[in-house]
Design a protein around this motif. Sequence first.
Motif, PDB file in Angstrom:
ATOM      1  N   LYS A  19      19.334  59.186   5.571  1.00  0.00           N
ATOM      2  CA  LYS A  19      19.186  57.762   6.323  1.00  0.00           C
ATOM      3  C   LYS A  19      20.559  58.141   7.234  1.00  0.00           C
ATOM      4  CE  LYS A  19      19.898  54.669   3.007  1.00  0.00           C
ATOM      5  NZ  LYS A  19      20.048  53.466   2.206  1.00  0.00           N
ATOM      6  N   VAL A  20      20.357  57.853   8.639  1.00  0.00           N
ATOM      7  CA  VAL A  20      21.269  58.126   9.770  1.00  0.00           C
ATOM      8  C   VAL A  20      22.352  56.929   9.490  1.00  0.00           C
ATOM      9  CG1 VAL A  20      21.566  58.025  12.075  1.00  0.00           C
ATOM     10  CG2 VAL A  20      19.399  59.012  11.154  1.00  0.00           C
ATOM     11  N   VAL A  21      22.018  55.861   9.347  1.00  0.00           N
ATOM     12  CA  VAL A  21      23.173  54.796   8.894  1.00  0.00           C
ATOM     13  C   VAL A  21      22.987  54.412   7.547  1.00  0.00           C
ATOM     14  CG1 VAL A  21      24.148  52.481   9.383  1.00  0.00           C
ATOM     15  CG2 VAL A  21      22.933  54.052  11.247  1.00  0.00           C
ATOM     16  N   ASP A  22      24.187  54.751   6.811  1.00  0.00           N
ATOM     17  CA  ASP A  22      24.098  54.511   5.362  1.00  0.00           C
ATOM     18  C   ASP A  22      23.722  53.556   4.811  1.00  0.00           C
ATOM     19  OD1 ASP A  22      24.624  57.197   5.306  1.00  0.00           O
ATOM     20  OD2 ASP A  22      26.764  57.087   4.857  1.00  0.00           O
ATOM     21  N   LYS A  23      24.309  52.235   5.466  1.00  0.00           N
ATOM     22  CA  LYS A  23      24.241  50.966   5.346  1.00  0.00           C
ATOM     23  C   LYS A  23      22.762  50.402   5.317  1.00  0.00           C
ATOM     24  CE  LYS A  23      29.025  49.716   5.656  1.00  0.00           C
ATOM     25  NZ  LYS A  23      30.083  49.102   6.507  1.00  0.00           N
ATOM     26  N   LEU A  24      21.953  50.922   6.269  1.00  0.00           N
ATOM     27  CA  LEU A  24      20.716  50.244   6.435  1.00  0.00           C
ATOM     28  C   LEU A  24      19.472  50.840   5.315  1.00  0.00           C
ATOM     29  CD1 LEU A  24      20.026  50.728  10.419  1.00  0.00           C
ATOM     30  CD2 LEU A  24      21.128  48.968   8.827  1.00  0.00           C
ATOM     31  N   PRO A  25      18.552  49.952   5.157  1.00  0.00           N
ATOM     32  CA  PRO A  25      17.556  50.407   4.092  1.00  0.00           C
ATOM     33  C   PRO A  25      16.844  51.431   4.371  1.00  0.00           C
ATOM     34  CG  PRO A  25      17.168  48.255   5.172  1.00  0.00           C
ATOM     35  CD  PRO A  25      18.336  48.748   5.549  1.00  0.00           C
ATOM     36  N   SER A  26      16.512  51.898   5.688  1.00  0.00           N
ATOM     37  CA  SER A  26      16.024  52.857   6.122  1.00  0.00           C
ATOM     38  C   SER A  26      16.337  53.134   7.411  1.00  0.00           C
ATOM     39  CB  SER A  26      14.270  52.582   6.126  1.00  0.00           C
ATOM     40  OG  SER A  26      13.765  51.901   6.889  1.00  0.00           O
ATOM     41  N   ASN A  27      15.727  54.163   8.089  1.00  0.00           N
ATOM     42  CA  ASN A  27      15.913  54.428   9.433  1.00  0.00           C
ATOM     43  C   ASN A  27      15.265  53.541  10.367  1.00  0.00           C
ATOM     44  OD1 ASN A  27      17.442  56.655   8.987  1.00  0.00           O
ATOM     45  ND2 ASN A  27      15.739  57.951   8.221  1.00  0.00           N
ATOM     46  N   LEU A  28      14.415  52.501   9.671  1.00  0.00           N
ATOM     47  CA  LEU A  28      13.445  51.790  10.780  1.00  0.00           C
ATOM     48  C   LEU A  28      14.401  50.643  11.403  1.00  0.00           C
ATOM     49  CD1 LEU A  28      10.730  51.260  11.944  1.00  0.00           C
ATOM     50  CD2 LEU A  28      10.271  49.690   9.742  1.00  0.00           C
ATOM     51  N   LEU A  29      15.070  50.882  12.680  1.00  0.00           N
ATOM     52  CA  LEU A  29      15.852  50.013  13.203  1.00  0.00           C
ATOM     53  C   LEU A  29      15.536  48.828  13.705  1.00  0.00           C
ATOM     54  CD1 LEU A  29      18.864  49.868  14.538  1.00  0.00           C
ATOM     55  CD2 LEU A  29      18.218  50.991  16.550  1.00  0.00           C
ATOM     56  N   SER A  30      14.357  48.945  14.065  1.00  0.00           N
ATOM     57  CA  SER A  30      13.587  47.568  14.619  1.00  0.00           C
ATOM     58  C   SER A  30      12.207  47.842  14.538  1.00  0.00           C
ATOM     59  CB  SER A  30      13.816  47.473  16.111  1.00  0.00           C
ATOM     60  OG  SER A  30      13.188  46.327  16.800  1.00  0.00           O
ATOM     61  N   HIS A  31      11.746  46.486  14.171  1.00  0.00           N
ATOM     62  CA  HIS A  31       9.875  46.580  13.899  1.00  0.00           C
ATOM     63  C   HIS A  31       9.651  45.325  14.377  1.00  0.00           C
ATOM     64  CE1 HIS A  31       6.443  47.130  11.290  1.00  0.00           C
ATOM     65  NE2 HIS A  31       6.102  47.108  12.523  1.00  0.00           N
ATOM     66  N   GLN A  32       8.579  45.196  15.548  1.00  0.00           N
ATOM     67  CA  GLN A  32       8.360  43.787  15.931  1.00  0.00           C
ATOM     68  C   GLN A  32       6.840  44.177  16.093  1.00  0.00           C
ATOM     69  OE1 GLN A  32      10.937  43.867  19.443  1.00  0.00           O
ATOM     70  NE2 GLN A  32      12.145  42.302  18.148  1.00  0.00           N
ATOM     71  N   HIS A  33       6.142  42.934  15.834  1.00  0.00           N
ATOM     72  CA  HIS A  33       4.611  43.041  16.301  1.00  0.00           C
ATOM     73  C   HIS A  33       4.220  41.468  16.590  1.00  0.00           C
ATOM     74  CE1 HIS A  33       4.259  41.558  12.045  1.00  0.00           C
ATOM     75  NE2 HIS A  33       5.415  42.556  11.910  1.00  0.00           N
ATOM     76  N   ALA A  34       3.102  41.511  17.565  1.00  0.00           N
ATOM     77  CA  ALA A  34       2.663  40.447  17.881  1.00  0.00           C
ATOM     78  C   ALA A  34       0.856  40.489  18.148  1.00  0.00           C
ATOM     79  CB  ALA A  34       3.388  39.940  18.972  1.00  0.00           C
ATOM     80  N   THR A  35       0.426  39.485  17.920  1.00  0.00           N
ATOM     81  CA  THR A  35      -0.992  39.320  18.198  1.00  0.00           C
ATOM     82  C   THR A  35      -1.347  38.178  18.882  1.00  0.00           C
ATOM     83  OG1 THR A  35      -1.572  40.270  15.970  1.00  0.00           O
ATOM     84  CG2 THR A  35      -3.374  39.433  17.173  1.00  0.00           C
ATOM     85  N   HIS A  36      -1.916  38.443  20.222  1.00  0.00           N
ATOM     86  CA  HIS A  36      -2.550  37.499  21.094  1.00  0.00           C
ATOM     87  C   HIS A  36      -4.054  37.289  21.101  1.00  0.00           C
ATOM     88  CE1 HIS A  36       1.629  37.143  22.480  1.00  0.00           C
ATOM     89  NE2 HIS A  36       1.706  38.598  22.426  1.00  0.00           N
ATOM     90  N   GLY A  37      -4.686  36.328  20.828  1.00  0.00           N
ATOM     91  CA  GLY A  37      -6.054  36.279  20.786  1.00  0.00           C
ATOM     92  C   GLY A  37      -6.538  36.827  19.532  1.00  0.00           C
ATOM     93  N   ASP A  38      -7.749  37.484  19.486  1.00  0.00           N
ATOM     94  CA  ASP A  38      -8.301  38.077  18.075  1.00  0.00           C
ATOM     95  C   ASP A  38      -8.951  39.303  18.280  1.00  0.00           C
ATOM     96  OD1 ASP A  38      -9.444  38.528  15.761  1.00  0.00           O
ATOM     97  OD2 ASP A  38     -10.618  36.564  15.506  1.00  0.00           O
ATOM     98  N   VAL A  39      -7.940  40.324  18.142  1.00  0.00           N
ATOM     99  CA  VAL A  39      -8.300  41.639  18.464  1.00  0.00           C
ATOM    100  C   VAL A  39      -9.410  42.328  17.403  1.00  0.00           C
ATOM    101  CG1 VAL A  39      -7.461  43.996  19.062  1.00  0.00           C
ATOM    102  CG2 VAL A  39      -6.156  42.116  19.588  1.00  0.00           C
TER     103      VAL A  39
END
Lengths: 788, 219
Positions: A152-172
Motif C-alpha cells: 500500500k502506497v498510503v498505509d491508512k487507506l484500504p487499498s491503492n484505489l484512490l478514487s472510483h467513480q462511475h455513471a450511467t446515462h441512458g441504457d447502454v
Amino acid sequence: MANPDFQTIGRHVRRREDRRLLTGHGRYIDDIDIPGALHACFVRSPHPHARILSIDAKAALDMPGIVAVFTGRDLAEWTTRLRMAPPIDGLQPVEMDTLPIDKVCFQGDPVACIIATDRYQAEDAIDKVRVEYEALDAVSSMWRALEPDAPKVVDKLPSNLLSHQHATHGDVEARKREAFRVVESTFSQHRQTHLPIETRGCVAVWDEGRQHLTFHVGTQVPHPYRTTLAARMRLSELQVTVDSPDVGGGFGQKIALYREELTVAAVARHMKRPVRWREDRMENLLASSQSREDFCRTRAAVDADGRLLGLELDIVEDFGAYSFYPGNYLARVVAMILTGPYKVQDYAYDVKVVLTNKVGNGPMRAPMAITSWVMDGTMDAIARELGLDPVDVRRINMLRPEDLPYTMATGEVLADVTPRETFEAALEKIGYLEFRARQQRARAEGRYLGLGMCTVVESTTYGSRFYKAAGIAGSGHEAAWVRIEPSGVVNVSVGLGATGQGYETSLTQAAAEGLGVDPQQVHLHIGNTDVAPYGMGSRGARGGTAGGGTLYLCAQEARTKVLAIAAKLLDVADGASLRMVDGRVQRLEGGEWGGTRLTLADIARTAYLDPLALPEGMSPGLEFHKTWDPPPMTYSNSTHMCEVEVDAATGAIRFERYLVAEDCGTVLSPVVVEGQQHGAIAMGLSGALFEQVHYDENGQNLSGTLADYLVATAHELPRFEILSMHTPSRATPAGIKGMAEGGVMGAIGALTSAVNDALAPFGIVADRQPLTPMYLRDLIRNKQRKQQ
Amino acid sequence: MAMEFSGEYGIPATQRQVWDALNDPAVLQACIAGCKQLDKISETEFSAIVGTKVGPISATFRGSVLLSDMDAPNGYTLTGQGQGGAAGFAKMVAKVSLAGNGDSTVLKYTASADIGGKLASVGSRLVQTVAKKNADDFFAAFARHFGATAAPLEAATAPASTRAGSRQESNFAAMPPVVGPMTRSASGIASLCSSVPAWMAVFTCAIGFGFGYFVALAH
C-alpha cells in the motif's frame, strides 16, 4: 483575421513581451538578486518506497558553508500538513507531511533540506547526510496497484484505489443487446512530464519587523497560491505577498504549492534570513509533477452502418504517490467530455484512479489529452471492424449544425461549435480521395502511407458551475481592474499568472477594445498579489475567456464612465451618441461619426483634478474593478489531419503533412493564438513520439536526464498548415472561447490514427504510445511471426 | 534497475595462488582504484569504503559483502550491497568459480545486480557496459599483481529485466536475450556513447566503478 466588429481585438500586433524576453532582459527567479540569501537543496530518497529509520546530519553540519539541515520533523512544527479531502463521492481522503517523516513514497522524495551559504556547498553536503532506510516493496504500475496483495502506497487507506467513480446515462446494456456489433478498443498513454524550460524555483524573504513574507515564485495562480501558502504556514493572507516574475513555462506544473517551496518559505521565516532554491533539471525530471499515464477501454455498440448506439468507457489512471490535486481531477473530465463531436446519448463510464510509488500527478497542458484519441480511435476501430471508410463512420456520427445546441449524455451542453465544418474543411484541404489513390500506389511499391484524422472538442474555460457539477472544488471566476491614470495612460490587471502565453499582448488588446484605445496605451500588471486582483489564475485554456473576458467587461465599464464625462464636457445628453476610438472621443451627428476635441487624457484629467466638473453625483477618479464567472464551459473545436509514411523495415515515422482546421471563436491576438496552435501540436506530437518518464519494475526512475527523456525539436516536427475559423461564442464577452490545449488532444489522436492507417496492410493496431520505432517494429514482427 | 552480466578471465597463476589473493584484502585493495578501506571482518564478510569523484557526482560507497557457498579453492557466492549516499545504492549477487590448469587459472563469474537512485536515473543506458569495463580493469590490475596481463576469454552482458518492467516497454522484453560474447560486439554501445554528452560517459564510469568494486570483492 481582423474582425470588422472590433477595432483592436483580432488585429495583428507583435508580442509586446518579446523585446524584453528575446534581448535577455526578462526577469526570472534567478534574476532576482537578494543579498545574503541562503541556498537550499534537498536530500532525496534513492528508494521508491522505504521507511525512514534515521537521519543523521552531523557530518554535513561540520562542512564549510553549511548553516542548517532540516527534516520533516522540523517542518511539521512550522507548517500544517496538506489534507486533500474534498467531499467528493468515491474519493479517498489523503494527507501528506511537508517533508516525509515516516516513509518515502517515490524515488526522489525529499527527506531533508540543507541550507548553505552557496549552492555548491549545499550540494556537496548531500553526501554527508546519512539517511537510514528500510526498503519496502514498491508499486510500480497501476495494474500491480490494483492487485489485492499489492503493497500500500498510503498505509491508512484500504487499498491503492484512490478514487472510483462511475455513471450511467441512458441504457447502454440495452443498446449493446440491440447492436449489430460491439467494438472494443483500448488506448494506453504513457507517463510524461511538463518540462518547462525554467524549472521550479523560489526566493523567500521574511521581514521580521513587519512579520511579512515576500515569496518570489513562478506560479500560474498567484492568489490561490498565496492563500495556500499563508494557511500552510499558519500566517494570515495579509502576511504574505506572492510575486511571480517572468516565468519560463508552466504547462500545469506551477499551480500547486509543492513541498520544496513550502519548506523554503518556512525555513526563511524560522531563520529570519532570505532563502532561495532552484530546482535542477534532474530534480525536475525525477521529482516534479508528472501526468498522462492512463489506460482507456471503449465498448461501442454500433449498427451495421457504424452508427454509434451506445458507448462504455473504462479509465484507469496512475496518479503516482501524492495528491497535490484531488485524485479524480484529471480522469473525471475525460469521462465527462469524451463523446465530444459525436452523437450518443447512451453512455456509461467507470473511472479508477490508483496510487503508485511514482511522482504525484499534476494537470499537464491538456489533462484530458487522451479524450480525442480515444473517441476518434474508436471511430477508426468501428470502421476497421465493419469494413467501412473511416470518413463515413465519422460523418454518420458527427454533430451537424442543426443538432446544436447539443446536450451531451453527461449533461454538458455544446453550443456555437463547428466540428462538422472543421472536419469537412480539413478533408477538402488535405485532398482525401486523392490521398487514398496515392496510398494505393505507394503500397504497391512497398511504401506505407497513412492519413490520420482527429476532431477535437476542447473544453477551454471551466466556470464554477462545471466544477460544481463535476464534483471538483473550486471557482471558475476571474477578476480584473482598470485604472486610467490622470495622464490618460491605462493600467490594467487580472489574476492570471503568465508563463509565456503572451498575455501582455492578447489581454491588452482585450482591454483596449473594451475601452476604445490603442493597445499600446494599455499596460498589464500581472503576478504580484499586492497589485493584481484576486482571480483564480491560469489553468486549462481559461486565460482568454476568463481573463480576457473579465478585463474586456471591466474596460467597457470604464468606457461607460469616460463617455458619460465626455457627454457632460461636450454638453450632449448622454454618452449614447459618443464613442471612443484610439483614445479620442467621437460623436454621432447626422448618422456620421465625427471627431471631437476630447481625448482620454482630457477626461482623465477632469476625473482626477477637476471632479466638480463631473456629472452630478459622479465619484472622482477612473478606477474600475470587475469579477466575472464564465459560463459552465466554453468549447473550441478543431480537426487535425496528419499524413505519415511508416518505414516498415525500421518502424520509423516520417511526417508528410500536418493540417489543422481550428475554430476557437473570437481571437484576441492572432500571433498569440498561432503560437499556441504550434506549441500545442508540437507538445502533443513530442509526447506521442518520444517523451516518456520511464519507471522500471522496482520503481526506479530511469529517465533522469534529457538524454533519456527525449523531446522533439523543430527538426523532428512537420510544418503546420492552419485553417482558421471564427465562430464566436454567444455566451461570453466578445465571443471569446479560449484555446491552448486542443492541439495536444488532436495531435496525439491524428498521429496515431495515421500510423494505424499506414500499418493497416499488416493487420495491426498501435494502441499505446509512445509510437517508437521499436514498438512499431515489434508489432509488425509479432504479426508476421504469428502468420508464419 | 536490474541487470545481469558475466565474464571469464585467464590468470597466470595457480588456482591456489589466485584463491589466496582473492581472499587477501591487501591485494584487493591495491587492485581497486579509489579503495579507501577494505576490512576482512570474518572469513566470510568484508566491509569496504570506496570513494570517487567523477563529473558532477561525488560518491562514497560503503558496502558489505557476504560470502556463501564457500568451496575453497573452487569458488563461492557473494552477496553485496553498497550505499553511495546521494548517488544511490547497488546490490549484487555473483557466483565466482575458479578452474586451475597447471600454472594458469580460469576465473568465471555470473552476476545479477540492481541499482537505484541517481545511478539508475542518470546511468541506466550505459551502466552495464561501464560496469563490465570496470570489472575488466579490476582483473587487469589483478593479473598485473601476478606480473602478467589478464585477458577476458569470453564475456557476456545481458539486460535481464532492464527496461522490461512496464507495459510500455515490452518491446524490449520481447527482444531475445542477448547471449554470447557481447563485449566484442560493443560497437553499438560505442555509438551510443558518442551520442551522449561526454560528462555522462564520465559519470557512468563512477557507477561502473561501484560494480568493479563488488566484483573485485568477490575474489
